[in-house]
Design a protein around this motif. Structure first.
Motif, short mmCIF file in Angstrom:
data_model
loop_
_atom_site.label_atom_id
_atom_site.label_comp_id
_atom_site.label_asym_id
_atom_site.label_seq_id
_atom_site.Cartn_x
_atom_site.Cartn_y
_atom_site.Cartn_z
N ALA A 109 0.82 -1.21 0.00
CA ALA A 109 0.00 0.00 0.00
C ALA A 109 0.85 1.26 0.00
O ALA A 109 0.43 2.29 -0.51
CB ALA A 109 -0.95 0.00 1.19
N SER A 110 2.05 1.19 0.57
CA SER A 110 2.89 2.39 0.61
C SER A 110 3.53 2.68 -0.74
O SER A 110 3.89 3.82 -1.01
CB SER A 110 3.96 2.24 1.69
N THR A 111 3.66 1.68 -1.60
CA THR A 111 4.27 1.90 -2.91
C THR A 111 3.26 1.84 -4.05
O THR A 111 3.54 2.34 -5.13
CB THR A 111 5.38 0.86 -3.17
N GLU A 112 2.12 1.21 -3.82
CA GLU A 112 1.07 1.11 -4.83
C GLU A 112 -0.22 1.67 -4.24
O GLU A 112 -0.97 0.94 -3.59
CB GLU A 112 0.86 -0.35 -5.24
N PRO A 113 -0.47 2.95 -4.40
CA PRO A 113 -1.60 3.58 -3.71
C PRO A 113 -2.98 3.23 -4.27
O PRO A 113 -3.75 4.08 -4.64
CB PRO A 113 -1.29 5.06 -3.83
N ASP A 114 -3.30 1.95 -4.32
CA ASP A 114 -4.63 1.49 -4.71
C ASP A 114 -5.56 1.72 -3.52
O ASP A 114 -5.26 1.27 -2.41
CB ASP A 114 -4.56 0.01 -5.08
N PRO A 115 -6.66 2.43 -3.70
CA PRO A 115 -7.54 2.73 -2.57
C PRO A 115 -8.05 1.49 -1.83
O PRO A 115 -8.28 1.52 -0.63
CB PRO A 115 -8.71 3.49 -3.20
N LEU A 118 -5.16 0.47 0.35
CA LEU A 118 -5.02 1.48 1.40
C LEU A 118 -6.10 1.32 2.46
O LEU A 118 -5.82 1.45 3.65
CB LEU A 118 -5.04 2.88 0.80
N ARG A 121 -5.17 -1.69 4.55
CA ARG A 121 -4.01 -1.35 5.38
C ARG A 121 -4.42 -0.42 6.53
O ARG A 121 -4.00 -0.62 7.66
CB ARG A 121 -2.93 -0.67 4.53
N GLU A 122 -5.27 0.55 6.23
CA GLU A 122 -5.71 1.49 7.27
C GLU A 122 -6.52 0.78 8.35
O GLU A 122 -6.42 1.14 9.53
CB GLU A 122 -6.48 2.65 6.66
N ASP A 148 2.18 1.85 12.30
CA ASP A 148 2.91 1.85 11.02
C ASP A 148 4.26 1.13 11.17
O ASP A 148 4.69 0.43 10.25
CB ASP A 148 3.14 3.27 10.51
#
Length: 186
Positions: A109-115, A118, A121-122, A148
């Motif tokens: 998620a930190s390198t591929e910002p796919d919602p 994300l 991950r959130e 994190d």
């Protein structure tokens, strides 16, 4: 092992095919990692690739379906008043040993910002942070260590586990935690 090819029953088989695809993806991702060929998932599920893509238009959608239940189980555990960060880390570690794909997906998620990634991950970061914020539930964790930080640690562990045989993962993860604990504990 490929599942038997099922006869095409049309729309009436949609729910069954979806469930078979999720089960197959869990097995294939556990054995081969997040980058496993999706054709392998369809083959193990006993359905065609068209069925796979009707239910899951891409790899992330399939992985999200597989890992949704793991995140829901973590959220339920985190909501229990007596649960500790050690309880959550134990479940997450066991999931990482069984399949590095989950941690690999969340770490990306930190390198591929796919919602979609994300959001997953959130949710994980949120449940970890909620437990970390209560010193009674995280007594051995050094102040200043964030959720994190723990997700980063799991990414490192998953990276190591992804490159070793499944039979060696438990010993490796115990060693990794032993080495890492000095950095997160008092």
């Amino acid at each position: 092992m490929p599942g038997p090819r099922r006869p095409n029953r049309g729309p009436s088989a949609a729910a069954e095919n979806r469930a078979a695809l999720i089960t197959a993806a869990r097995q294939v991702f556990a054995a081969e990692g997040y980058g496993a060929p999706l054709s392998s998932v369809a083959r193990v599920a006993g359905v065609g690739q068209g069925s796979l893509y009707r239910h899951f238009p891409d790899r992330v959608a399939l992985a999200m379906a597989v890992f949704e239940e793991q995140v829901a189980a973590l959220e339920a555990l985190a909501a229990e008043p007596g649960s500790t960060i050690d309880d959550l880390l134990a479940v997450m570690t066991e999931n990482a040993v069984a399949s590095t794909a989950f941690i690999e997906l969340v770490s990306r998620a930190s390198t591929e910002p796919d919602p979609r990634i994300l959001g997953l991950r959130e949710r994980v970061v949120g449940l970890l942070q909620g437990v970390l914020d209560d010193p009674r539930r995280a007594p051995r964790i050094r102040p200043g260590v964030s959720a994190d930080d723990l997700v980063l640690i799991f990414g490192m562990i998953a990276g190591a586990l992804a490159h070793i045989p499944a039979s060696q993962r438990h010993a490796t993860v115990r060693r990794a935690w032993s080495l890492l604990r000095e950095g997160v504990e008092l």
